[in-house]
Design a protein around this motif. Structure first.
Motif, PDB file in Angstrom:
ATOM      1  N   SER A  35       0.811  -1.225   0.000  1.00  0.00           N
ATOM      2  CA  SER A  35       0.000   0.000   0.000  1.00  0.00           C
ATOM      3  C   SER A  35       0.841   1.271   0.000  1.00  0.00           C
ATOM      4  O   SER A  35       0.303   2.367  -0.117  1.00  0.00           O
ATOM      5  CB  SER A  35      -0.926   0.012   1.229  1.00  0.00           C
ATOM      6  N   SER A  36       2.159   1.154   0.152  1.00  0.00           N
ATOM      7  CA  SER A  36       3.039   2.326   0.134  1.00  0.00           C
ATOM      8  C   SER A  36       3.057   2.916  -1.272  1.00  0.00           C
ATOM      9  O   SER A  36       3.398   2.233  -2.238  1.00  0.00           O
ATOM     10  CB  SER A  36       4.455   1.925   0.557  1.00  0.00           C
ATOM     11  N   LEU A  37       2.701   4.180  -1.393  1.00  0.00           N
ATOM     12  CA  LEU A  37       2.521   4.772  -2.707  1.00  0.00           C
ATOM     13  C   LEU A  37       3.729   5.584  -3.150  1.00  0.00           C
ATOM     14  O   LEU A  37       3.913   6.720  -2.741  1.00  0.00           O
ATOM     15  CB  LEU A  37       1.262   5.650  -2.708  1.00  0.00           C
ATOM     16  N   PHE A  38       4.561   4.984  -3.975  1.00  0.00           N
ATOM     17  CA  PHE A  38       5.666   5.714  -4.586  1.00  0.00           C
ATOM     18  C   PHE A  38       5.158   6.583  -5.727  1.00  0.00           C
ATOM     19  O   PHE A  38       5.794   7.552  -6.116  1.00  0.00           O
ATOM     20  CB  PHE A  38       6.727   4.732  -5.103  1.00  0.00           C
ATOM     21  N   VAL A 104      20.635   3.210  -1.881  1.00  0.00           N
ATOM     22  CA  VAL A 104      22.037   3.612  -2.026  1.00  0.00           C
ATOM     23  C   VAL A 104      22.139   5.102  -1.724  1.00  0.00           C
ATOM     24  O   VAL A 104      21.391   5.908  -2.288  1.00  0.00           O
ATOM     25  CB  VAL A 104      22.553   3.310  -3.445  1.00  0.00           C
ATOM     26  N   VAL A 105      23.052   5.478  -0.826  1.00  0.00           N
ATOM     27  CA  VAL A 105      23.258   6.885  -0.484  1.00  0.00           C
ATOM     28  C   VAL A 105      24.673   7.290  -0.873  1.00  0.00           C
ATOM     29  O   VAL A 105      25.604   6.508  -0.798  1.00  0.00           O
ATOM     30  CB  VAL A 105      23.014   7.139   1.030  1.00  0.00           C
ATOM     31  N   GLY A 106      24.812   8.527  -1.300  1.00  0.00           N
ATOM     32  CA  GLY A 106      26.112   9.023  -1.738  1.00  0.00           C
ATOM     33  C   GLY A 106      25.930  10.171  -2.699  1.00  0.00           C
ATOM     34  O   GLY A 106      24.950  10.911  -2.634  1.00  0.00           O
ATOM     35  N   THR A 107      26.856  10.313  -3.636  1.00  0.00           N
ATOM     36  CA  THR A 107      26.743  11.387  -4.614  1.00  0.00           C
ATOM     37  C   THR A 107      25.516  11.189  -5.512  1.00  0.00           C
ATOM     38  O   THR A 107      24.946  12.142  -6.024  1.00  0.00           O
ATOM     39  CB  THR A 107      28.003  11.436  -5.498  1.00  0.00           C
ATOM     40  N   ARG A 108      25.113   9.948  -5.670  1.00  0.00           N
ATOM     41  CA  ARG A 108      23.903   9.627  -6.424  1.00  0.00           C
ATOM     42  C   ARG A 108      23.086   8.641  -5.604  1.00  0.00           C
ATOM     43  O   ARG A 108      23.558   7.560  -5.253  1.00  0.00           O
ATOM     44  CB  ARG A 108      24.261   9.026  -7.793  1.00  0.00           C
ATOM     45  N   SER A 109      21.857   9.023  -5.277  1.00  0.00           N
ATOM     46  CA  SER A 109      21.012   8.181  -4.431  1.00  0.00           C
ATOM     47  C   SER A 109      19.894   7.542  -5.249  1.00  0.00           C
ATOM     48  O   SER A 109      19.277   8.183  -6.096  1.00  0.00           O
ATOM     49  CB  SER A 109      20.410   9.003  -3.293  1.00  0.00           C
ATOM     50  N   PHE A 110      19.630   6.259  -4.955  1.00  0.00           N
ATOM     51  CA  PHE A 110      18.566   5.522  -5.630  1.00  0.00           C
ATOM     52  C   PHE A 110      18.282   4.248  -4.836  1.00  0.00           C
ATOM     53  O   PHE A 110      19.033   3.862  -3.934  1.00  0.00           O
ATOM     54  CB  PHE A 110      18.971   5.168  -7.070  1.00  0.00           C
ATOM     55  N   TYR A 111      17.183   3.606  -5.173  1.00  0.00           N
ATOM     56  CA  TYR A 111      16.857   2.305  -4.590  1.00  0.00           C
ATOM     57  C   TYR A 111      17.399   1.184  -5.477  1.00  0.00           C
ATOM     58  O   TYR A 111      17.609   1.369  -6.676  1.00  0.00           O
ATOM     59  CB  TYR A 111      15.342   2.114  -4.472  1.00  0.00           C
ATOM     60  N   PRO A 120      14.361   4.932  -8.989  1.00  0.00           N
ATOM     61  CA  PRO A 120      14.531   6.301  -8.479  1.00  0.00           C
ATOM     62  C   PRO A 120      13.823   6.512  -7.144  1.00  0.00           C
ATOM     63  O   PRO A 120      12.888   5.784  -6.799  1.00  0.00           O
ATOM     64  CB  PRO A 120      13.896   7.164  -9.577  1.00  0.00           C
ATOM     65  N   LEU A 121      14.285   7.504  -6.400  1.00  0.00           N
ATOM     66  CA  LEU A 121      13.615   7.883  -5.161  1.00  0.00           C
ATOM     67  C   LEU A 121      12.273   8.536  -5.496  1.00  0.00           C
ATOM     68  O   LEU A 121      12.076   9.056  -6.594  1.00  0.00           O
ATOM     69  CB  LEU A 121      14.481   8.843  -4.349  1.00  0.00           C
ATOM     70  N   GLY A 123       9.175  11.303  -4.315  1.00  0.00           N
ATOM     71  CA  GLY A 123       8.834  12.446  -3.489  1.00  0.00           C
ATOM     72  C   GLY A 123       7.595  12.199  -2.649  1.00  0.00           C
ATOM     73  O   GLY A 123       7.260  13.004  -1.772  1.00  0.00           O
ATOM     74  N   ASN A 124       6.919  11.068  -2.891  1.00  0.00           N
ATOM     75  CA  ASN A 124       5.682  10.762  -2.179  1.00  0.00           C
ATOM     76  C   ASN A 124       5.903   9.885  -0.953  1.00  0.00           C
ATOM     77  O   ASN A 124       5.147   9.979   0.023  1.00  0.00           O
ATOM     78  CB  ASN A 124       4.703  10.043  -3.119  1.00  0.00           C
ATOM     79  N   TYR A 125       6.910   9.026  -1.008  1.00  0.00           N
ATOM     80  CA  TYR A 125       7.097   8.050   0.068  1.00  0.00           C
ATOM     81  C   TYR A 125       8.557   7.621   0.125  1.00  0.00           C
ATOM     82  O   TYR A 125       9.210   7.450  -0.902  1.00  0.00           O
ATOM     83  CB  TYR A 125       6.197   6.833  -0.176  1.00  0.00           C
ATOM     84  N   THR A 126       9.060   7.455   1.360  1.00  0.00           N
ATOM     85  CA  THR A 126      10.428   6.969   1.566  1.00  0.00           C
ATOM     86  C   THR A 126      10.362   5.595   2.209  1.00  0.00           C
ATOM     87  O   THR A 126       9.797   5.437   3.299  1.00  0.00           O
ATOM     88  CB  THR A 126      11.223   7.929   2.474  1.00  0.00           C
ATOM     89  N   ALA A 127      10.917   4.603   1.545  1.00  0.00           N
ATOM     90  CA  ALA A 127      10.861   3.232   2.052  1.00  0.00           C
ATOM     91  C   ALA A 127      11.852   3.046   3.207  1.00  0.00           C
ATOM     92  O   ALA A 127      12.965   3.574   3.180  1.00  0.00           O
ATOM     93  CB  ALA A 127      11.196   2.253   0.933  1.00  0.00           C
ATOM     94  N   ARG A 128      11.429   2.292   4.204  1.00  0.00           N
ATOM     95  CA  ARG A 128      12.299   1.956   5.331  1.00  0.00           C
ATOM     96  C   ARG A 128      13.051   0.673   4.988  1.00  0.00           C
ATOM     97  O   ARG A 128      12.614  -0.445   5.266  1.00  0.00           O
ATOM     98  CB  ARG A 128      11.464   1.779   6.602  1.00  0.00           C
ATOM     99  N   VAL A 129      14.183   0.860   4.362  1.00  0.00           N
ATOM    100  CA  VAL A 129      15.012  -0.249   3.898  1.00  0.00           C
ATOM    101  C   VAL A 129      16.459   0.015   4.310  1.00  0.00           C
ATOM    102  O   VAL A 129      16.816   1.145   4.652  1.00  0.00           O
ATOM    103  CB  VAL A 129      14.917  -0.396   2.361  1.00  0.00           C
ATOM    104  N   PRO A 130      17.318  -1.014   4.313  1.00  0.00           N
ATOM    105  CA  PRO A 130      18.731  -0.790   4.649  1.00  0.00           C
ATOM    106  C   PRO A 130      19.392   0.239   3.735  1.00  0.00           C
ATOM    107  O   PRO A 130      19.070   0.325   2.542  1.00  0.00           O
ATOM    108  CB  PRO A 130      19.357  -2.181   4.452  1.00  0.00           C
ATOM    109  N   LEU A 131      20.302   1.026   4.313  1.00  0.00           N
ATOM    110  CA  LEU A 131      21.056   2.018   3.544  1.00  0.00           C
ATOM    111  C   LEU A 131      22.385   1.415   3.115  1.00  0.00           C
ATOM    112  O   LEU A 131      23.073   0.768   3.907  1.00  0.00           O
ATOM    113  CB  LEU A 131      21.295   3.270   4.393  1.00  0.00           C
ATOM    114  N   ILE A 132      22.746   1.654   1.875  1.00  0.00           N
ATOM    115  CA  ILE A 132      24.008   1.147   1.327  1.00  0.00           C
ATOM    116  C   ILE A 132      24.917   2.324   1.013  1.00  0.00           C
ATOM    117  O   ILE A 132      24.513   3.265   0.342  1.00  0.00           O
ATOM    118  CB  ILE A 132      23.780   0.323   0.046  1.00  0.00           C
ATOM    119  N   ASN A 133      26.152   2.269   1.502  1.00  0.00           N
ATOM    120  CA  ASN A 133      27.140   3.285   1.131  1.00  0.00           C
ATOM    121  C   ASN A 133      28.427   2.611   0.692  1.00  0.00           C
ATOM    122  O   ASN A 133      28.618   1.409   0.883  1.00  0.00           O
ATOM    123  CB  ASN A 133      27.393   4.270   2.282  1.00  0.00           C
TER     124      ASN A 133
END
Length: 229
Positions: A35-38, A104-111, A120-121, A123-133
């Motif tokens: 139900s999470s709306l991206f 993925v977080v850094g100079t370019r962020s994406f799922y 792509p990320l 603007g409507n919803y941020t998923a609670r998932v592990p962060l990768i750097n």
């Protein structure tokens, strides 16, 4: 009989033409699964509208359902889409969104989604998932996906792992509840490595010693090497 067939054909053609010339009653958008709306219903409607002010301004025979599906599938938040007309004149749109496994977080962020592809990320919803750097490249993308699939398919790991650091093909895990890091090493032998991690957790919980460690190393084949704070 010939006259009856002719009359029937004319009536059928008239009814069919009248039905096709009717305008759409309404559009019904249904999101399948999570139900999470991206992507929102309003955004889906905008993709469907194009040159019209509303899909309800269009007659049935003017609709190109295949084209509508193609337009939806071009959106990078959508995994699958089905567009069809119901008997009572509604336009039904079933949308399946893509499912992110990590961010993925850094100079370019994406799922990274559940098929190992970039997403792509939103603007409507941020998923609670592990962060990768760290070093996320095309060369090690499959290895990263391999680790993610193993983590997200295991209830304990899915809850416990909140971050992954990547250096080429070497992985370090950050845990949620305890202030230590786990040296996973490569993506080889993951079943055995995570089995050892669970065994370590069970023993450390029993000994009440989880918070005394700064590092837990799973790289060695038959042992878990721990570093105390």
């Amino acid at each position: 009989m010939i006259a009856a067939i002719a009359i029937f054909s004319l009536l059928f053609a008239f009814t069919s033409n009248r039905n096709n010339s009717r305008k759409i009653k309404a559009s019904v958008i249904v999101f399948e699964g999570d139900s999470s709306l991206f992507i929102t219903k309003e955004e889906v409607n905008k993709l469907l509208i194009q040159n019209q002010t509303s899909v309800t301004d269009v007659t049935k025979d003017a609709l190109d359902l295949n084209n509508m599906e193609s337009l939806l599938l071009r959106n990078k938040m959508i995994k699958d889409a089905e567009v069809y007309m119901t008997i009572d004149g509604e336009l039904k749109v079933n949308v399946t969104q893509r499912k992110p496994l990590a961010r993925v977080v850094g100079t370019r962020s994406f799922y990274i989604d559940d098929e190992g592809e970039e997403m792509p990320l939103s603007g409507n919803y941020t998923a609670r998932v592990p962060l990768i750097n760290g070093q996320v490249t095309n060369e090690n993308k499959q290895e990263i996906f391999k680790v993610l699939k193993k983590i997200t398919s295991d209830n304990f790991l899915k809850v416990s792992v909140i971050g992954i650091s990547v250096q080429k093909n070497d992985f370090t895990l950050r845990m949620r509840a305890n202030n230590f890091k786990v040296k996973l090493g490569s993506a080889d032998g993951l079943d055995l490595k995570f089995k050892k991690l669970k065994a370590f957790y069970q023993k450390a919980v029993k000994d009440k010693s989880l918070d005394t460690y700064s590092w837990v190393n799973l790289k060695f084949s038959n042992q878990v090497v721990c570093t105390k704070k």
